[in-house]
Enzyme design. Structure first.
Site, PDB file in Angstrom:
ATOM      1  N   ARG A   1       0.827  -1.217   0.000  1.00  0.00           N
ATOM      2  CA  ARG A   1       0.000   0.000   0.000  1.00  0.00           C
ATOM      3  C   ARG A   1       0.856   1.261   0.000  1.00  0.00           C
ATOM      4  O   ARG A   1       1.855   1.353   0.680  1.00  0.00           O
ATOM      5  CB  ARG A   1      -0.912   0.010   1.236  1.00  0.00           C
ATOM      6  CG  ARG A   1      -1.612   1.345   1.456  1.00  0.00           C
ATOM      7  CD  ARG A   1      -2.788   1.231   2.351  1.00  0.00           C
ATOM      8  NE  ARG A   1      -2.498   0.535   3.600  1.00  0.00           N
ATOM      9  CZ  ARG A   1      -3.438   0.091   4.429  1.00  0.00           C
ATOM     10  NH1 ARG A   1      -4.708   0.245   4.133  1.00  0.00           N
ATOM     11  NH2 ARG A   1      -3.094  -0.526   5.531  1.00  0.00           N
TER      12      ARG A   1
ATOM     13  N   ARG B   1       2.776   4.013   4.812  1.00  0.00           N
ATOM     14  CA  ARG B   1       2.421   4.351   6.180  1.00  0.00           C
ATOM     15  C   ARG B   1       3.319   3.635   7.177  1.00  0.00           C
ATOM     16  O   ARG B   1       3.719   2.499   6.958  1.00  0.00           O
ATOM     17  CB  ARG B   1       0.961   3.952   6.443  1.00  0.00           C
ATOM     18  CG  ARG B   1      -0.034   4.959   5.899  1.00  0.00           C
ATOM     19  CD  ARG B   1      -1.434   4.424   5.835  1.00  0.00           C
ATOM     20  NE  ARG B   1      -1.770   3.503   6.937  1.00  0.00           N
ATOM     21  CZ  ARG B   1      -2.957   2.913   7.059  1.00  0.00           C
ATOM     22  NH1 ARG B   1      -3.904   3.129   6.157  1.00  0.00           N
ATOM     23  NH2 ARG B   1      -3.196   2.094   8.047  1.00  0.00           N
TER      24      ARG B   1
HETATM   25  P1  ADP Z   1      -8.103  -0.570   4.495  1.00  0.00           P
HETATM   26  O1  ADP Z   1      -8.646   0.823   4.402  1.00  0.00           O
HETATM   27  O2  ADP Z   1      -9.183  -1.611   4.710  1.00  0.00           O
HETATM   28  O3  ADP Z   1      -6.989  -0.738   5.453  1.00  0.00           O
HETATM   29  P2  ADP Z   1      -7.079  -0.052   1.776  1.00  0.00           P
HETATM   30  O4  ADP Z   1      -8.275   0.455   1.044  1.00  0.00           O
HETATM   31  O5  ADP Z   1      -6.048   0.945   2.182  1.00  0.00           O
HETATM   32  O6  ADP Z   1      -7.522  -0.955   3.044  1.00  0.00           O
HETATM   33  O7  ADP Z   1      -6.436  -1.180   0.854  1.00  0.00           O
HETATM   34  C1  ADP Z   1      -5.245  -1.843   1.237  1.00  0.00           C
HETATM   35  C2  ADP Z   1      -4.332  -2.029   0.040  1.00  0.00           C
HETATM   36  O8  ADP Z   1      -4.870  -3.019  -0.835  1.00  0.00           O
HETATM   37  C3  ADP Z   1      -4.184  -0.777  -0.805  1.00  0.00           C
HETATM   38  O9  ADP Z   1      -2.864  -0.729  -1.263  1.00  0.00           O
HETATM   39  C4  ADP Z   1      -5.157  -0.961  -1.952  1.00  0.00           C
HETATM   40  O10 ADP Z   1      -4.728  -0.299  -3.130  1.00  0.00           O
HETATM   41  C5  ADP Z   1      -5.174  -2.466  -2.120  1.00  0.00           C
HETATM   42  N1  ADP Z   1      -6.493  -2.984  -2.445  1.00  0.00           N
HETATM   43  C6  ADP Z   1      -7.699  -2.542  -1.995  1.00  0.00           C
HETATM   44  N2  ADP Z   1      -8.704  -3.288  -2.458  1.00  0.00           N
HETATM   45  C7  ADP Z   1      -8.133  -4.258  -3.234  1.00  0.00           C
HETATM   46  C8  ADP Z   1      -8.636  -5.364  -4.004  1.00  0.00           C
HETATM   47  N3  ADP Z   1      -9.955  -5.625  -4.079  1.00  0.00           N
HETATM   48  N4  ADP Z   1      -7.742  -6.120  -4.667  1.00  0.00           N
HETATM   49  C9  ADP Z   1      -6.416  -5.880  -4.575  1.00  0.00           C
HETATM   50  N5  ADP Z   1      -5.874  -4.860  -3.873  1.00  0.00           N
HETATM   51  C10 ADP Z   1      -6.712  -4.059  -3.205  1.00  0.00           C
END
Ligand code: ADP
Ligand code: ZN
Length: 214
Positions: free
Chosen positions: A122, A155
């Site tokens: 991320r 992060r």
């Molecule tokens: P959260 O807010 O639940 O902690 P995030 O939205 O920040 O999660 O997503 C975590 C990471 O996974 C990010 O780097 C995002 O780009 C990626 N990501 C989010 N949804 C998916 C998905 N459906 N498939 C693959 N990667 C994803």
């Protein structure tokens, strides 16, 4: 419209919350973003919660509830909002129940083994909160936010060890919340193992269904 988005760390809450916020024109209220902002700005609350965040622990309920109450009383939340990262504990959920009645809790279900990979890859925008993934959702221009041009960062809490600790905290403290809302008939389970757009489609179906059945 009051939506809550649930799921373990790095399940895709922030990613989906951004898309939902855009589509339905309601603000995304992310406790994580609010807290990280308070820490960066070194507000009194920020100084208090910094040590918790650094260890992957949850901030104390009373502080978090205060933060959320302040945020949702702002004028842009009049028509509704989307809670991302709140509530996290039964104590917080009970406070939220006193504040308002939510329409639905979108519960992202995804296996724990894929979560670490999502978290470690991320990258987030420190300025506007946009979320990317080096493999699954890369920005057009490496390291640069597509929305505001800021330099993307990893992060502090996305180091593998902290991620594992956050998953453990989730299992112990947040997973029981799903049961709290399931009893109230508010849970919509979403298969989070799919790609970003496929996950979003499932959520839109649920939210669009809300307005049809009063
Ligand atoms: P959260 O807010 O639940 O902690 P995030 O939205 O920040 O999660 O997503 C975590 C990471 O996974 C990010 O780097 C995002 O780009 C990626 N990501 C989010 N949804 C998916 C998905 N459906 N498939 C693959 N990667 C994803
Ligand atoms: Zn940005």
């Amino acid at each position: 419209m009051k939506l809550v988005i649930f799921g373990p760390p790095s399940a895709g809450k922030g990613t989906q919350a951004q898309k939902l916020s855009q589509k339905y024109g309601i603000p995304q209220v992310s406790t994580g973003d609010l807290l990280r902002k308070a820490v960066a700005e070194k507000t009194p609350l920020g100084l208090k919660v910094k040590s918790y965040l650094d260890q992957g622990r949850l901030g104390p309920d009373d502080l978090i509830v205060k933060l959320i109450q302040e945020r949702v009383s702002k004028p842009d939340c009049k028509k509704g909002y989307l809670l991302d990262g709140f509530p996290r504990t039964i104590g917080q959920a009970k406070e939220l129940d006193k504040m308002t009645e939510v329409d639905v809790v979108l519960n992202i279900v995804v296996d724990f083994d894929v979560l670490v990979e999502r978290a470690v890859g991320r990258r987030s925008c420190p300025k506007c909160g946009a979320v990317y993934h080096i493999k699954f959702n890369p920005p057009a221009n490496k390291d640069t936010c597509e929305k505001c041009g800021s330099r993307l960062v990893q992060r502090d809490d996305d180091k593998e060890e902290t991620v594992r600790n956050r998953l453990k905290v989730y299992r112990e403290q947040t997973a029981p919340l799903v049961e709290h809302y399931r009893k109230k008939g508010k849970i919509a389970d979403i298969d989070g193992s799919k790609g970003i757009d496929a996950v979003f489609e499932q959520m839109v179906k649920v939210v669009d269904g809300l307005s049809r059945s009063p």
